[in-house]
Design an enzyme around this catalytic site. Structure first.
Site, PDB file in Angstrom:
ATOM      1  N   ARG A 119      -9.892   4.907  -1.462  1.00 58.45           N
ATOM      2  CA  ARG A 119      -9.608   3.966  -0.371  1.00 58.45           C
ATOM      3  C   ARG A 119      -9.892   4.686   0.942  1.00 58.45           C
ATOM      4  NH1 ARG A 119      -5.226   2.230  -4.136  1.00 58.45           N
ATOM      5  NH2 ARG A 119      -5.291  -0.024  -4.303  1.00 58.45           N
ATOM      6  N   CYS A 152      -9.637  -1.815 -10.989  1.00 56.44           N
ATOM      7  CA  CYS A 152      -8.990  -0.769 -10.192  1.00 56.44           C
ATOM      8  C   CYS A 152      -7.691  -1.271  -9.557  1.00 56.44           C
ATOM      9  CB  CYS A 152      -9.929  -0.220  -9.122  1.00 56.44           C
ATOM     10  SG  CYS A 152     -10.398  -1.434  -7.891  1.00 56.44           S
ATOM     11  N   ASN A 200      -4.966  -6.676  -7.472  1.00 59.92           N
ATOM     12  CA  ASN A 200      -3.882  -6.852  -6.488  1.00 59.92           C
ATOM     13  C   ASN A 200      -4.179  -8.038  -5.574  1.00 59.92           C
ATOM     14  OD1 ASN A 200      -3.210  -4.447  -7.613  1.00 59.92           O
ATOM     15  ND2 ASN A 200      -3.776  -3.200  -5.867  1.00 59.92           N
ATOM     16  N   ASP A 201      -5.401  -8.041  -5.045  1.00 60.08           N
ATOM     17  CA  ASP A 201      -5.760  -9.155  -4.165  1.00 60.08           C
ATOM     18  C   ASP A 201      -6.129 -10.399  -4.963  1.00 60.08           C
ATOM     19  OD1 ASP A 201      -5.359  -8.381  -1.481  1.00 60.08           O
ATOM     20  OD2 ASP A 201      -7.003  -6.955  -1.666  1.00 60.08           O
ATOM     21  N   ARG A 234       1.147 -10.665  -1.402  1.00 59.04           N
ATOM     22  CA  ARG A 234       1.530  -9.515  -2.218  1.00 59.04           C
ATOM     23  C   ARG A 234       2.500  -8.569  -1.514  1.00 59.04           C
ATOM     24  NH1 ARG A 234      -4.088  -5.944  -2.181  1.00 59.04           N
ATOM     25  NH2 ARG A 234      -2.799  -4.102  -2.320  1.00 59.04           N
ATOM     26  N   ARG A 270     -14.918   3.272  -1.599  1.00 59.85           N
ATOM     27  CA  ARG A 270     -14.880   1.919  -1.052  1.00 59.85           C
ATOM     28  C   ARG A 270     -14.947   2.024   0.460  1.00 59.85           C
ATOM     29  NH1 ARG A 270      -9.636  -1.685  -2.017  1.00 59.85           N
ATOM     30  NH2 ARG A 270      -8.765  -0.416  -0.353  1.00 59.85           N
ATOM     31  N   HIS A 274       0.799  -1.231   0.000  1.00 58.45           N
ATOM     32  CA  HIS A 274       0.000   0.000   0.000  1.00 58.45           C
ATOM     33  C   HIS A 274       0.827   1.275   0.000  1.00 58.45           C
ATOM     34  CE1 HIS A 274      -4.370  -1.279   0.778  1.00 58.45           C
ATOM     35  NE2 HIS A 274      -4.066  -1.142  -0.488  1.00 58.45           N
ATOM     36  N   GLU A 293     -12.276  -9.388  -5.925  1.00 59.31           N
ATOM     37  CA  GLU A 293     -10.843  -9.524  -5.616  1.00 59.31           C
ATOM     38  C   GLU A 293     -10.533 -10.820  -4.873  1.00 59.31           C
ATOM     39  OE1 GLU A 293      -9.554  -6.253  -3.129  1.00 59.31           O
ATOM     40  OE2 GLU A 293     -11.385  -6.275  -1.959  1.00 59.31           O
TER      41      GLU A 293
END
Ligand code: PEP
Ligand code: MG
Length: 583
Positions: A298, A505, A457-458, A468, A335, A191, A434
């Site tokens: 986020r 995204c 990403n997830d 990750r 989100r 992140h 995700e």
């Protein structure tokens, strides 16, 4: 010295090292001349405070357990006055012009080396005691000075060197003063790396031991494209790095010229490009950089300062409303919090570190178990929706049951507002895809969700079973693994068949070399770091959807990520501004 890691945020930065370790508890940097006496006074005050505390502890142990146990605190009291500790640290502050914490740490390292060399086992064991004394001194130094004040007037620009850098720490910094980040840990989808790209700060992650080997105040040149970190580079090398820095800025300026052109392919298909945003301050820059909306806010970054307890419904309402105002009619997808219990600030003491529990209580499942926090966020969102096109998105959804529970929570929040006499507009409610279970049930979810956004990403981490955030397995984090391409195709087909809009995204969307493939798979909406939008526009404007579709069908037959990569390279040998995707 030359170190190397993964370039995770492009650009070049030059500045003096500010070293942060142990979750920002250790802070080491160079202080300006006029603050040297102040640093020495701070250390003196911390020694006095430590002496008082040790005397009290000794008395208490003496009373409770007898003098045989209290004697070790005599040893610690003696260490406080040992010329090789605090006095040595004072000399280091004067000689090297570093902050008191940094000088103490160096004095401790010197003493520890001496103890290690001692033949006498009793003496060797004293190393732990010195560490204990230094820990106390450091604690008292911190008690005397709030962290923000500590480097308020440190000379910039600074390169932040950290063992691990929590996004909440980054969120609180004054970025104008930060030339680059270098971290021991981390990867492309870490992140802090995502945040660094958003705020245009070059960053290199996965530089093993950087925070231990780079001295505070050392001059660093950091290249976020190549992953190179130069420590005290000689003048000619520095001049060459400066030239690279100017070139990077010139490239950025020429790309910025593309910002306002429409994102339409050569054969006339409109592609929607939105921005991923972590902080409301970035919205204006995103809009000016050509984002049509915010595809992912986020919201958990709002928690950075004080957890959920410090963030009530009104404060959130103001933040969401501001985002909508800044986007001037552009759509904003918020989100709901995607954090761990510890980050929410409401979990039991010691309920984990600052990272999200990858298979534990995070995302929507956490919100569903902290009803009050969830309701406050939903009420704030529904109130803000009066001011513009807002959408609510849930993270980490694993199936229809959870989505239903979340939608019931939205209905409850709307009802609460209506009983207050407030109007609640209809707000689209969608989910991140995700987790593989969501991807596999996309047809069922499509019956109940207004939109989907694919969090690659997830999705990659859970599909390939690769953490990750762990740079040791980053080699296995393959966005082009055939399994990932198949899962993307499954999601797009499922969503399209039922007429549910779907975007991407995750960081895959921000890689210009992957965009033709994603468009070829049928995707038409993307959300990415604002800095990636101009390059994405350039790629879209040179692309023909028919070619992209052919590319996708060819790539879907490949057996390995390397085969896929080769096919992509043949298709587009020199993708502009390509940053290779890494784990
Ligand atoms: C994702 O998982 O792809 C995503 C966009 O969310 P985050 O990176 O915040 O987990
Ligand atoms: Mg995610």
């Amino acid at each position: 010295m030359r170190l190397s890691g993964l370039g995770v945020s492009p650009g070049v930065g030059i500045g003096r090292a500010l070293v942060v370790s142990r979750g920002a508890r250790d802070l080491r940097f160079r202080v300006p001349d006029h603050r040297i006496d102040g640093e020495i006074a701070r250390l003196g005050a911390a020694r006095d405070r430590s002496r008082d505390q040790l005397r009290q502890i000794k008395d208490r142990i003496d009373r409770a357990a007898g003098p045989d146990h209290a004697y070790m605190f005599d040893a610690q009291l003696l260490m406080l006055d040992d010329p090789m500790l605090v006095d040595r640290a004072v000399a280091i502050i004067r000689d090297q012009r570093v902050n008191a914490e940094s000088a103490l740490r160096q004095a401790l390292d010197e003493l520890s080396r001496l103890f290690e060399q001692a033949d006498d086992p009793y003496l060797r064991e004293r190393k732990g005691d010195v560490g204990d004394v230094v820990g106390r001194l450091t604690m008292n130094l911190r008690a005397g000075a709030p962290q923000e004040d500590l480097f308020r007037d440190v000379e910039g620009p600074l390169v932040l060197v950290a063992d691990e850098l929590a996004p909440s720490v980054v969120a609180q910094l004054d970025w104008q003063r930060i030339a680059a980040f270098v971290t021991d840990a981390g990867s492309w989808t870490y992140h802090t790396a995502i945040l660094a790209r958003s705020i245009h700060v070059p960053a290199v992650a996965g530089v093993r031991n950087a925070s231990r080997v780079i001295p505070a105040g050392a001059l660093l040149a950091v290249d976020g494209n190549t992953g190179e970190v130069l420590v005290e580079p000689p003048a000619p090398v520095l001049r060459e790095v400066e030239a690279r820095l100017h070139q990077h800025r010139a490239d950025e300026r020429s790309l910025a010229a593309l910002a306002m052109l429409p994102a339409v392919t050569e054969d006339g298909t409109a592609i929607r490009l939105e921005a991923n945003i972590e902080l409301a301050d970035e919205a204006t820059r995103a809009r000016e950089g050509g984002a049509e909306g915010v595809g992912l806010f986020r919201s958990e970054f709002l928690l950075a300062r004080g957890g959920a307890a410090g963030l009530d419904e009104d404060a959130q309402y103001e933040a969401y409303r501001r985002l909508l105002d800044e986007m001037r009619g552009g759509r904003v997808t918020v989100r709901t919090f995607d954090v761990s219990e510890a980050q929410l600030g409401l979990g039991p003491a010691g309920s984990g570190d600052s990272s999200r529990a990858p298979l534990g209580l995070r995302g929507l499942r956490l919100s569903l178990s902290f009803e009050e926090v969830f309701q406050a966020q939903l009420r704030a969102l529904l109130r803000a929706a009066v001011h513009g096109p807002l959408r609510i998105m849930f993270p980490f959804v694993t199936g229809v049951r959870e989505l239903r529970e979340a939608k019931a929570a939205v209905a409850e929040a709307a009802h609460a507002l209506e009983t207050r006499g407030l109007a609640v507009p209809p707000v689209p409610v969608g989910i991140m895809i995700e987790v593989p279970s969501a991807a596999l049930t996309v047809d069922l979810l499509a019956e109940e969700a207004d939109f989907f956004s694919i969090g690659t990403n997830d999705l990659i981490q859970y599909t390939l079973a690769v953490d990750r955030t762990d740079d040791r397995v980053s080699r296995l984090y393959e966005p082009l693994h055939p399994a990932i391409l198949r899962v993307l195709r499954l999601i797009v087909r499922g969503a399209r068949r039922r007429g549910v809009p779907v975007s991407v995204c995750g960081e895959m969307a921000a890689d210009p070399a992957l965009l033709p493939l994603l468009i070829g798979l049928g995707l038409r909406e993307f959300s990415m770091a604002p800095a990636a939008i101009p390059v994405a526009k350039q790629v879209v404007r040179r692309l023909r959807v028919t070619d992209a579709a052919r590319l996708a069908s060819r790539v879907l037959r490949a057996a390995t990520a390397a085969d896929v990569e080769r096919t992509l390279t043949e298709f587009q040998p020199a993708a502009p501004g390509r940053q290779p995707m890494k784990g």
